[in-house]
Design a protein around this motif. Structure first.
Motif, PDB file in Angstrom:
ATOM      1  N   GLU A  60      -2.895  -2.000   1.302  1.00  0.00           N
ATOM      2  CA  GLU A  60      -3.269  -3.530   1.496  1.00  0.00           C
ATOM      3  C   GLU A  60      -2.240  -4.435   0.890  1.00  0.00           C
ATOM      4  O   GLU A  60      -1.756  -4.165  -0.274  1.00  0.00           O
ATOM      5  CB  GLU A  60      -4.642  -3.791   1.020  1.00  0.00           C
ATOM      6  CG  GLU A  60      -5.806  -3.267   2.039  1.00  0.00           C
ATOM      7  CD  GLU A  60      -5.702  -4.022   3.389  1.00  0.00           C
ATOM      8  OE1 GLU A  60      -5.289  -5.041   3.590  1.00  0.00           O
ATOM      9  OE2 GLU A  60      -6.554  -3.356   4.458  1.00  0.00           O
ATOM     10  N   ASN A  61      -2.143  -5.751   1.506  1.00  0.00           N
ATOM     11  CA  ASN A  61      -1.249  -6.569   1.034  1.00  0.00           C
ATOM     12  C   ASN A  61       0.217  -6.247   1.016  1.00  0.00           C
ATOM     13  O   ASN A  61       1.003  -6.616   0.410  1.00  0.00           O
ATOM     14  CB  ASN A  61      -1.639  -7.086  -0.419  1.00  0.00           C
ATOM     15  CG  ASN A  61      -1.271  -8.407  -0.797  1.00  0.00           C
ATOM     16  OD1 ASN A  61      -0.841  -9.368  -0.045  1.00  0.00           O
ATOM     17  ND2 ASN A  61      -0.913  -8.794  -1.983  1.00  0.00           N
ATOM     18  N   HIS A  62       0.519  -5.276   2.015  1.00  0.00           N
ATOM     19  CA  HIS A  62       1.850  -4.981   2.033  1.00  0.00           C
ATOM     20  C   HIS A  62       2.381  -4.586   0.950  1.00  0.00           C
ATOM     21  O   HIS A  62       3.547  -4.590   0.323  1.00  0.00           O
ATOM     22  CB  HIS A  62       2.606  -5.977   2.748  1.00  0.00           C
ATOM     23  CG  HIS A  62       2.099  -6.680   3.724  1.00  0.00           C
ATOM     24  ND1 HIS A  62       1.308  -5.964   4.904  1.00  0.00           N
ATOM     25  CD2 HIS A  62       2.010  -7.933   4.095  1.00  0.00           C
ATOM     26  CE1 HIS A  62       0.886  -6.928   5.534  1.00  0.00           C
ATOM     27  NE2 HIS A  62       1.423  -7.965   5.492  1.00  0.00           N
ATOM     28  N   PHE A  79       0.047   1.663   6.934  1.00  0.00           N
ATOM     29  CA  PHE A  79       1.253   2.363   6.125  1.00  0.00           C
ATOM     30  C   PHE A  79       2.785   1.554   6.518  1.00  0.00           C
ATOM     31  O   PHE A  79       3.516   1.663   5.617  1.00  0.00           O
ATOM     32  CB  PHE A  79       1.250   3.725   6.745  1.00  0.00           C
ATOM     33  CG  PHE A  79       0.359   4.614   6.062  1.00  0.00           C
ATOM     34  CD1 PHE A  79      -0.201   4.472   5.006  1.00  0.00           C
ATOM     35  CD2 PHE A  79       0.171   5.874   6.639  1.00  0.00           C
ATOM     36  CE1 PHE A  79      -1.318   5.210   4.561  1.00  0.00           C
ATOM     37  CE2 PHE A  79      -0.924   6.859   6.271  1.00  0.00           C
ATOM     38  CZ  PHE A  79      -1.703   6.420   5.072  1.00  0.00           C
ATOM     39  N   CYS A  80       2.762   1.081   7.809  1.00  0.00           N
ATOM     40  CA  CYS A  80       4.130   0.684   8.079  1.00  0.00           C
ATOM     41  C   CYS A  80       4.082  -0.939   8.266  1.00  0.00           C
ATOM     42  O   CYS A  80       5.149  -1.658   8.432  1.00  0.00           O
ATOM     43  CB  CYS A  80       4.597   1.285   9.346  1.00  0.00           C
ATOM     44  SG  CYS A  80       3.365   0.893  10.714  1.00  0.00           S
ATOM     45  N   GLN A  81       2.996  -1.728   7.929  1.00  0.00           N
ATOM     46  CA  GLN A  81       3.075  -3.071   8.202  1.00  0.00           C
ATOM     47  C   GLN A  81       3.823  -3.768   6.860  1.00  0.00           C
ATOM     48  O   GLN A  81       3.834  -3.191   5.557  1.00  0.00           O
ATOM     49  CB  GLN A  81       1.511  -3.637   8.002  1.00  0.00           C
ATOM     50  CG  GLN A  81       1.320  -3.894   9.449  1.00  0.00           C
ATOM     51  CD  GLN A  81      -0.161  -4.598   9.583  1.00  0.00           C
ATOM     52  OE1 GLN A  81      -0.853  -4.813   8.617  1.00  0.00           O
ATOM     53  NE2 GLN A  81      -0.393  -5.321  10.750  1.00  0.00           N
ATOM     54  N   GLY A  82       4.281  -4.837   7.107  1.00  0.00           N
ATOM     55  CA  GLY A  82       4.971  -5.610   5.898  1.00  0.00           C
ATOM     56  C   GLY A  82       6.634  -6.192   6.066  1.00  0.00           C
ATOM     57  O   GLY A  82       6.672  -7.126   5.846  1.00  0.00           O
ATOM     58  N   PRO A  83       7.219  -5.429   6.626  1.00  0.00           N
ATOM     59  CA  PRO A  83       7.274  -3.887   7.277  1.00  0.00           C
ATOM     60  C   PRO A  83       7.657  -3.038   5.989  1.00  0.00           C
ATOM     61  O   PRO A  83       8.500  -3.256   5.087  1.00  0.00           O
ATOM     62  CB  PRO A  83       8.185  -3.669   8.220  1.00  0.00           C
ATOM     63  CG  PRO A  83       9.346  -5.009   8.019  1.00  0.00           C
ATOM     64  CD  PRO A  83       8.705  -6.086   6.984  1.00  0.00           C
TER      65      PRO A  83
END
Length: 375
Positions: A45-47, A110-114
């Motif tokens: 969470e929170n990238h 898993f891949c957000q943020g990115p």
């Protein structure tokens, strides 16, 4: 994953725990994976880039790629190992819905943020993981859709968000080409139309309209269709056929207006350009929240003409300092809609302000002309 595959492939197994699987779901041991996947999701969470990379590769003797393991799990749950991508309805049901949906949410985090390495790992993993995610977006999931349409909408919504997160901040066409590898552009556009039509027929009976209850987390048909539209919009940057089907550009505006679904989503989609830390320009496409329709033109012009531009980055800071006032105005305008007279008056505040100023000038002139001065 192996335990689940063994139970599904052995219909004559006398193990009493097998009875818990059937068409109603998966065994209790497998369902425990829902809590494990939720824990992995919260770790990222929170990238959290450091933990995102750690879950893919650990610097020790035995390294476990949990991204690939999660993809292989959803592959086993959805029948990817049997080659039945078009028969998702035979594998997804009320019993395993929660686990499948949690797999999608965890992969998204898993891949957000990115996290570029995890994006590549998901897109080019050896199993059918990415193809199953695409199939969830495009295919009908029957008979579950006939019994619990809300569950199917939730799956499609989360699958579309996962595909969007895989493409997040990518300046190349690799991810788009991988997603489009097994997609016919016409199928993607038909999925948009189907979600739009479902919103007209099912929305009031099965789900709560987000325009009326913005705090509800349940996916609505129009919300699902909008996420699929944004996905198609971004993919159309690299696919001319899809761009033509979406009627992008002024030359195709008449065709778009004749298609209610595309016209509906196009009018409620906007984009901004953001300069990243490496000075690259990124275009972000997003859904315009329904409440923004209540923002008055006067407020828009006021922000445009009075925004602070003295220093680099000052515009963003100044804009966010006004957001509370703008949001409160939108809420108030929404309430005024219940009273047409007051709403009409409030929408023409500049006109009333000019009239008041003119009356004040006339009153002062009359006082000046007829004031009883001494002889």
């Amino acid at each position: 994953k192996q335990w689940y595959q063994r139970r599904v492939r052995e219909p004559d197994d006398d193990d009493p725990q097998y009875k818990e699987i059937g068409l109603d779901g998966v065994g209790a041991e497998v369902m425990e994976m829902t809590h494990v996947l939720r824990f992995l999701q919260l770790l990222c969470e929170n990238h959290n880039l450091q933990l995102q990379n750690y879950l893919r590769k650990q610097d020790n003797k035995n390294s476990y790629n949990l991204i690939n393991e999660t993809l292989e799990l959803i592959d086993a749950l959805c029948g990817g190992t049997t080659g039945g991508l078009g028969l998702l309805g035979l594998y997804i049901n009320e019993g395993n819905f929660e686990l499948v949906d949690q797999c999608l949410c965890t992969l998204t985090e898993f891949c957000q943020g990115p996290c570029p390495e995890n994006q590549t790992a998901i897109a080019y993993q050896e199993s059918n993981g990415i193809d199953i995610i695409v199939a969830i977006v495009l295919n009908d999931i029957n008979p579950l859709a006939k019994r619990r349409m809300s569950l199917v909408l939730q799956l499609k919504n989360d699958a579309a968000k996962l595909l969007l997160s895989i493409m997040e901040s990518r300046q190349d066409s690799d991810m788009a080409e991988r997603i489009m590898q097994n997609i016919q552009p016409s199928y993607l556009v038909n999925a948009i139309r189907q979600a739009y039509n479902t919103g007209d027929t099912v929305g009031e009976q099965e789900v709560i309209d987000t325009e009326e209850d913005m705090g509800d987390d349940e996916a609505t048909p129009h919300e699902v269709g909008h996420n699929i539209y944004i996905l198609a919009y971004q993919l159309s940057e690299y696919n001319k056929e899809l761009a033509h089907l979406l009627c992008r550009g002024f030359a195709n505006e008449a065709s778009r207006l004749s298609d209610p679904a595309l016209d509906y989503y196009s009018k409620r989609t906007a984009q901004i350009e953001v300069v990243r830390y490496d000075r690259s320009l990124e275009r972000i496409v997003f859904q315009v929240p329904p409440i923004c329709n209540y923002l008055t033109k006067t407020s828009k012009l006021k922000v445009l003409y009075t925004a602070e531009r003295d220093e680099q980055g000052s515009k963003v800071t100044d804009f966010f300092s006004r957001t509370d006032d703008l949001f409160n105005e939108m809420i108030w305008q929404k309430k005024l809609r219940d009273n047409p007279l007051l709403y009409a008056i409030s929408r023409n505040m500049p006109l009333w302000a000019n009239i008041v100023f003119l009356l004040a000038v006339i009153c002062n002139m009359l006082v000046g002309l007829f004031y009883p001065l001494p002889p």
